[in-house]
Design a protein around this motif. Structure first.
Motif, PDB file in Angstrom:
ATOM      1  N   LEU A 166     -57.939 -44.710  34.952  1.00 47.23           N
ATOM      2  CA  LEU A 166     -59.370 -44.411  34.949  1.00 47.23           C
ATOM      3  C   LEU A 166     -60.123 -45.145  36.052  1.00 47.23           C
ATOM      4  CD1 LEU A 166     -59.972 -44.506  31.076  1.00 47.23           C
ATOM      5  CD2 LEU A 166     -59.470 -42.524  32.521  1.00 47.23           C
ATOM      6  N   SER A 167     -59.400 -45.675  37.039  1.00 48.42           N
ATOM      7  CA  SER A 167     -60.053 -46.445  38.099  1.00 48.42           C
ATOM      8  C   SER A 167     -60.999 -45.600  38.945  1.00 48.42           C
ATOM      9  CB  SER A 167     -59.017 -47.130  38.989  1.00 48.42           C
ATOM     10  OG  SER A 167     -58.157 -46.177  39.581  1.00 48.42           O
ATOM     11  N   GLY A 168     -60.809 -44.288  38.965  1.00 46.60           N
ATOM     12  CA  GLY A 168     -61.676 -43.415  39.742  1.00 46.60           C
ATOM     13  C   GLY A 168     -62.797 -42.773  38.936  1.00 46.60           C
ATOM     14  N   VAL A 169     -62.931 -43.156  37.675  1.00 45.49           N
ATOM     15  CA  VAL A 169     -63.989 -42.588  36.829  1.00 45.49           C
ATOM     16  C   VAL A 169     -65.333 -43.172  37.246  1.00 45.49           C
ATOM     17  CG1 VAL A 169     -64.906 -42.502  34.465  1.00 45.49           C
ATOM     18  CG2 VAL A 169     -62.484 -42.105  34.886  1.00 45.49           C
ATOM     19  N   THR A 170     -66.302 -42.295  37.469  1.00 47.95           N
ATOM     20  CA  THR A 170     -67.638 -42.749  37.844  1.00 47.95           C
ATOM     21  C   THR A 170     -68.572 -42.843  36.647  1.00 47.95           C
ATOM     22  OG1 THR A 170     -68.249 -40.472  38.387  1.00 47.95           O
ATOM     23  CG2 THR A 170     -67.478 -41.862  40.194  1.00 47.95           C
ATOM     24  N   PHE A 171     -68.249 -42.113  35.571  1.00 45.18           N
ATOM     25  CA  PHE A 171     -69.036 -42.153  34.338  1.00 45.18           C
ATOM     26  C   PHE A 171     -68.201 -41.563  33.210  1.00 45.18           C
ATOM     27  CE2 PHE A 171     -71.728 -40.017  31.203  1.00 45.18           C
ATOM     28  CZ  PHE A 171     -72.519 -41.083  30.781  1.00 45.18           C
ATOM     29  N   MET A 172     -68.310 -42.167  32.013  1.00 45.72           N
ATOM     30  CA  MET A 172     -67.624 -41.646  30.836  1.00 45.72           C
ATOM     31  C   MET A 172     -68.602 -41.607  29.673  1.00 45.72           C
ATOM     32  SD  MET A 172     -64.481 -43.220  28.602  1.00 45.72           S
ATOM     33  CE  MET A 172     -63.442 -43.404  30.016  1.00 45.72           C
ATOM     34  N   ASP A 173     -68.670 -40.457  28.982  1.00 47.13           N
ATOM     35  CA  ASP A 173     -69.529 -40.374  27.806  1.00 47.13           C
ATOM     36  C   ASP A 173     -68.689 -40.519  26.537  1.00 47.13           C
ATOM     37  OD1 ASP A 173     -68.366 -37.872  27.286  1.00 47.13           O
ATOM     38  OD2 ASP A 173     -70.206 -36.742  27.631  1.00 47.13           O
ATOM     39  N   SER A 174     -69.362 -40.513  25.393  1.00 48.09           N
ATOM     40  CA  SER A 174     -68.681 -40.723  24.119  1.00 48.09           C
ATOM     41  C   SER A 174     -67.737 -39.575  23.776  1.00 48.09           C
ATOM     42  CB  SER A 174     -69.697 -40.934  23.000  1.00 48.09           C
ATOM     43  OG  SER A 174     -70.541 -39.804  22.879  1.00 48.09           O
ATOM     44  N   GLY A 175     -68.044 -38.366  24.213  1.00 46.21           N
ATOM     45  CA  GLY A 175     -67.152 -37.239  23.959  1.00 46.21           C
ATOM     46  C   GLY A 175     -65.814 -37.411  24.650  1.00 46.21           C
ATOM     47  N   ALA A 176     -65.839 -37.876  25.886  1.00 46.14           N
ATOM     48  CA  ALA A 176     -64.600 -38.140  26.621  1.00 46.14           C
ATOM     49  C   ALA A 176     -63.823 -39.275  25.966  1.00 46.14           C
ATOM     50  CB  ALA A 176     -64.906 -38.463  28.076  1.00 46.14           C
ATOM     51  N   LEU A 177     -64.541 -40.291  25.524  1.00 42.10           N
ATOM     52  CA  LEU A 177     -63.889 -41.391  24.825  1.00 42.10           C
ATOM     53  C   LEU A 177     -63.224 -40.879  23.547  1.00 42.10           C
ATOM     54  CD1 LEU A 177     -63.161 -44.351  24.522  1.00 42.10           C
ATOM     55  CD2 LEU A 177     -65.422 -44.721  23.492  1.00 42.10           C
ATOM     56  N   GLY A 178     -63.876 -39.959  22.862  1.00 36.52           N
ATOM     57  CA  GLY A 178     -63.288 -39.362  21.670  1.00 36.52           C
ATOM     58  C   GLY A 178     -61.976 -38.656  21.969  1.00 36.52           C
ATOM     59  N   LEU A 179     -61.909 -37.938  23.079  1.00 41.69           N
ATOM     60  CA  LEU A 179     -60.659 -37.284  23.483  1.00 41.69           C
ATOM     61  C   LEU A 179     -59.561 -38.310  23.744  1.00 41.69           C
ATOM     62  CD1 LEU A 179     -61.992 -34.559  25.938  1.00 41.69           C
ATOM     63  CD2 LEU A 179     -61.034 -34.187  23.649  1.00 41.69           C
ATOM     64  N   ILE A 180     -59.931 -39.395  24.401  1.00 43.62           N
ATOM     65  CA  ILE A 180     -58.962 -40.451  24.688  1.00 43.62           C
ATOM     66  C   ILE A 180     -58.464 -41.072  23.388  1.00 43.62           C
ATOM     67  CG2 ILE A 180     -58.693 -42.750  25.701  1.00 43.62           C
ATOM     68  CD1 ILE A 180     -60.607 -41.734  27.967  1.00 43.62           C
ATOM     69  N   ILE A 181     -59.374 -41.340  22.463  1.00 39.18           N
ATOM     70  CA  ILE A 181     -59.005 -41.937  21.174  1.00 39.18           C
ATOM     71  C   ILE A 181     -58.046 -41.014  20.418  1.00 39.18           C
ATOM     72  CG2 ILE A 181     -59.874 -42.631  18.895  1.00 39.18           C
ATOM     73  CD1 ILE A 181     -60.516 -44.605  21.135  1.00 39.18           C
ATOM     74  N   ARG A 182     -58.364 -39.719  20.371  1.00 39.34           N
ATOM     75  CA  ARG A 182     -57.491 -38.774  19.666  1.00 39.34           C
ATOM     76  C   ARG A 182     -56.091 -38.739  20.286  1.00 39.34           C
ATOM     77  NH1 ARG A 182     -61.147 -34.908  20.483  1.00 39.34           N
ATOM     78  NH2 ARG A 182     -62.959 -35.585  19.408  1.00 39.34           N
ATOM     79  N   HIS A 183     -56.038 -38.752  21.610  1.00 39.71           N
ATOM     80  CA  HIS A 183     -54.740 -38.726  22.282  1.00 39.71           C
ATOM     81  C   HIS A 183     -53.967 -40.017  21.991  1.00 39.71           C
ATOM     82  CE1 HIS A 183     -52.343 -36.323  25.070  1.00 39.71           C
ATOM     83  NE2 HIS A 183     -51.818 -37.481  25.437  1.00 39.71           N
ATOM     84  N   TRP A 184     -54.647 -41.139  22.005  1.00 37.90           N
ATOM     85  CA  TRP A 184     -54.025 -42.425  21.691  1.00 37.90           C
ATOM     86  C   TRP A 184     -53.496 -42.423  20.263  1.00 37.90           C
ATOM     87  CZ3 TRP A 184     -56.935 -46.536  18.908  1.00 37.90           C
ATOM     88  CH2 TRP A 184     -56.194 -47.710  18.769  1.00 37.90           C
ATOM     89  N   GLN A 185     -54.290 -41.932  19.311  1.00 32.31           N
ATOM     90  CA  GLN A 185     -53.856 -41.883  17.916  1.00 32.31           C
ATOM     91  C   GLN A 185     -52.644 -40.974  17.746  1.00 32.31           C
ATOM     92  OE1 GLN A 185     -57.625 -40.712  16.211  1.00 32.31           O
ATOM     93  NE2 GLN A 185     -58.061 -42.802  15.532  1.00 32.31           N
ATOM     94  N   ASP A 186     -52.650 -39.812  18.402  1.00 35.39           N
ATOM     95  CA  ASP A 186     -51.514 -38.897  18.338  1.00 35.39           C
ATOM     96  C   ASP A 186     -50.267 -39.542  18.936  1.00 35.39           C
ATOM     97  OD1 ASP A 186     -53.185 -37.019  17.151  1.00 35.39           O
ATOM     98  OD2 ASP A 186     -53.396 -35.810  18.990  1.00 35.39           O
ATOM     99  N   SER A 187     -50.435 -40.266  20.033  1.00 36.04           N
ATOM    100  CA  SER A 187     -49.312 -40.963  20.663  1.00 36.04           C
ATOM    101  C   SER A 187     -48.752 -42.026  19.728  1.00 36.04           C
ATOM    102  CB  SER A 187     -49.748 -41.602  21.986  1.00 36.04           C
ATOM    103  OG  SER A 187     -50.106 -40.620  22.922  1.00 36.04           O
ATOM    104  N   GLN A 188     -49.640 -42.782  19.100  1.00 40.46           N
ATOM    105  CA  GLN A 188     -49.200 -43.812  18.160  1.00 40.46           C
ATOM    106  C   GLN A 188     -48.441 -43.196  16.988  1.00 40.46           C
ATOM    107  OE1 GLN A 188     -52.834 -46.048  17.185  1.00 40.46           O
ATOM    108  NE2 GLN A 188     -51.743 -47.817  17.966  1.00 40.46           N
ATOM    109  N   ALA A 189     -48.966 -42.113  16.434  1.00 37.55           N
ATOM    110  CA  ALA A 189     -48.331 -41.455  15.288  1.00 37.55           C
ATOM    111  C   ALA A 189     -46.931 -40.956  15.636  1.00 37.55           C
ATOM    112  CB  ALA A 189     -49.201 -40.303  14.791  1.00 37.55           C
TER     113      ALA A 189
END
Length: 118
Positions: A54-77
């Protein structure tokens, strides 16, 4: 593996490569409502073993963070590796405001993430 997506929309560029069995996705630009579907589609094609740069991200909103969280949770599961690298608190402030920066697997660089994941 997803193919590289060029400049459409111009505010987000996603590219991917492999580091062993892990897909490394490089994100450049805005992660917001205008790019959320593109980001979600790319993540879904990448599989669960993912390192997001994410070093090239210029802005992140809560919706994008939600996608990241879901992907992380799926990966963990699925007991698959997942990490975030190059996260800047100024451009990804939502991670710190929500307290998720203390929970998510954050690393400075790819090498550090790979060592931790193996």
């Amino acid at each position: 593996m997803p193919v590289d997506q060029g400049p459409e929309p111009a505010s987000l560029r996603l590219t991917s490569s492999f580091a062993g069995e892990v897909t490394v996705i490089t994100v450049e630009g805005l992660l917001d409502a205008t790019t959320r579907k593109q980001f979600a589609d790319y993540l879904s094609l990448a599989g669960l073993s993912v390192i997001l740069d994410l070093s090239g991200v210029t802005f992140m909103d809560s919706g994008a963070l939600g996608l990241i969280i879901r992907h992380w949770q799926d990966s963990q599961a699925a007991d698959e590796p997942f990490a975030l690298i190059g996260v800047d608190s100024a451009r990804s402030k939502v991670m710190w405001i929500t307290g998720l920066a203390k929970v998510l697997p954050l690393y400075e660089a790819l090498d550090e993430a790979l060592v931790s994941l193996t």
